[in-house]
Scaffold this active site. Structure first.
Site, PDB file in Angstrom:
ATOM      1  N   LYS A  47       0.812  -1.227   0.000  1.00  0.00           N
ATOM      2  CA  LYS A  47       0.000   0.000   0.000  1.00  0.00           C
ATOM      3  C   LYS A  47       0.841   1.271   0.000  1.00  0.00           C
ATOM      4  O   LYS A  47       0.472   2.263  -0.611  1.00  0.00           O
ATOM      5  CB  LYS A  47      -0.907   0.022   1.226  1.00  0.00           C
ATOM      6  CG  LYS A  47      -1.946  -1.084   1.257  1.00  0.00           C
ATOM      7  CD  LYS A  47      -2.893  -0.834   2.424  1.00  0.00           C
ATOM      8  CE  LYS A  47      -3.536  -2.091   2.903  1.00  0.00           C
ATOM      9  NZ  LYS A  47      -4.585  -1.850   3.894  1.00  0.00           N
ATOM     10  N   ASP A 102      -9.651   2.308   2.748  1.00  0.00           N
ATOM     11  CA  ASP A 102      -9.576   1.816   4.135  1.00  0.00           C
ATOM     12  C   ASP A 102     -10.147   2.795   5.157  1.00  0.00           C
ATOM     13  O   ASP A 102     -10.875   2.395   6.064  1.00  0.00           O
ATOM     14  CB  ASP A 102      -8.119   1.548   4.527  1.00  0.00           C
ATOM     15  CG  ASP A 102      -7.559   0.306   3.851  1.00  0.00           C
ATOM     16  OD1 ASP A 102      -8.330  -0.645   3.645  1.00  0.00           O
ATOM     17  OD2 ASP A 102      -6.361   0.294   3.544  1.00  0.00           O
TER      18      ASP A 102
END
Ligand code: ATR
Length: 276
Positions: A47, A102
């Site tokens: 990420k 997220d």
């Protein structure tokens, strides 16, 4: 979860997992682009690395400093960038667009799974690691009125408190347990993952009767000792499965451009995580 969602939307796509080592991430993204994939999800440790590997960062990825979703795009006849599946002709040039789903998922899970409005909420947040930081920033952005940060390593909570205060001066951020009751307690530590783990909360310093609702980011086991104690104390409780669900649902919406079939995806996820 994703394949159940795709089927419910009537899309003939498939969601497949690939094991990619960090040193091959750039090549893997280029390969997916060459094969005209619709998109990608990335997980730890990709990420952060992917921030420098996409052509364009959405504000969500920029703000959270991480990319967990990529959409491949190309220009239509008018020159506007579109997801690949909307284009009739084979694209000449494809670009990668990075998003992060997220942080929004944390807020949505708390709002929907605990039925708790975040605006004005007073919150105790346990943990100041990666997950704790993202939660603290999102809670501040969503309008929490007080954030009480607690971490084993106090200096990390202090650093995080400073960062939040700089970015969100309107939020009352403190380190340590409050003396008064709060609406929400969030566990963002890893305590509760392993059987026999201690409670992440010092319940002499801050008893659970001072809390209306408890969110534990852990989803396996389904009920951590913290959630069990909170349930027995009469708090509303939810585990971290909602975060996994909502980040995935949002990614599907980014790719497909349509609302995700949440109930179908939740059922598939529960079956996969907790089923026989
Ligand atoms: P993540 O990305 O899941 O947040 P992390 O950044 O390693 O992972 O953070 C783990 C969190 O759990 C931290 O808040 C950590 O506390 P420290 O900052 O003091 O390390 C917390 N944690 C892990 N093990 C713990 C333990 N045995 N007792 C208390 N806190 C613990």
């Amino acid at each position: 979860m994703q394949n159940a969602g795709l089927a419910a939307l009537g899309l003939d796509w498939r969601y497949v997992a690939f094991d990619v080592s960090p040193e091959n991430l750039r090549e893997a993204i280029a390969g997916a682009k060459a094969m005209k994939f619709i998109g990608l999800n990335l997980t730890v440790p990709h990420k952060l690395l992917a921030l420098d590997m996409v052509d364009l960062l959405d504000a969500s990825a920029h703000t959270w400093g991480a990319v967990n979703t990529i959409r491949f795009e190309a220009q239509d006849a008018r020159g506007a960038w579109q997801p690949l599946h909307l284009l009739e002709e084979s694209p000449k040039e494809i670009r990668t667009h990075g998003f992060n789903t997220d942080a929004d998922a944390i807020a949505r899970a708390i709002r929907e799974d605990l039925d708790l409005p975040l605006r004005g909420a007073r919150v105790v947040l346990l943990g100041a690691g990666g997950a704790g930081r993202a939660a603290a920033l999102k809670l501040a952005e969503t309008g929490a009125s007080e954030l009480h940060l607690v971490n084993r390593t106090r200096s990390k909570a202090e650093e995080l408190a400073q960062e939040i205060q700089q970015r969100h001066a309107e939020v009352d951020v403190r380190v340590g347990y409050p003396k008064h009751a709060v609406e929400l307690l969030v566990n963002a530590t890893s305590l509760g993952l392993k059987s026999g783990d201690a409670l992440p909360l010092d319940d002499r310093a801050f008893p659970l009767r001072n809390v209306d609702a408890v969110y534990d980011m852990i989803y396996r086991p389904a009920e951590t000792p913290l959630l069990r104690a909170a349930r027995e104390e009469g708090c509303r409780v939810a585990n971290g499965l909602g975060m996994l669900l909502y980040q995935g649902a949002k990614a599907l919406e980014i790719w497909a451009g349509r609302p995700a079939p949440i109930a179908v995806m939740r059922a598939a996820l529960e079956q996969n995580v907790y089923g026989e």
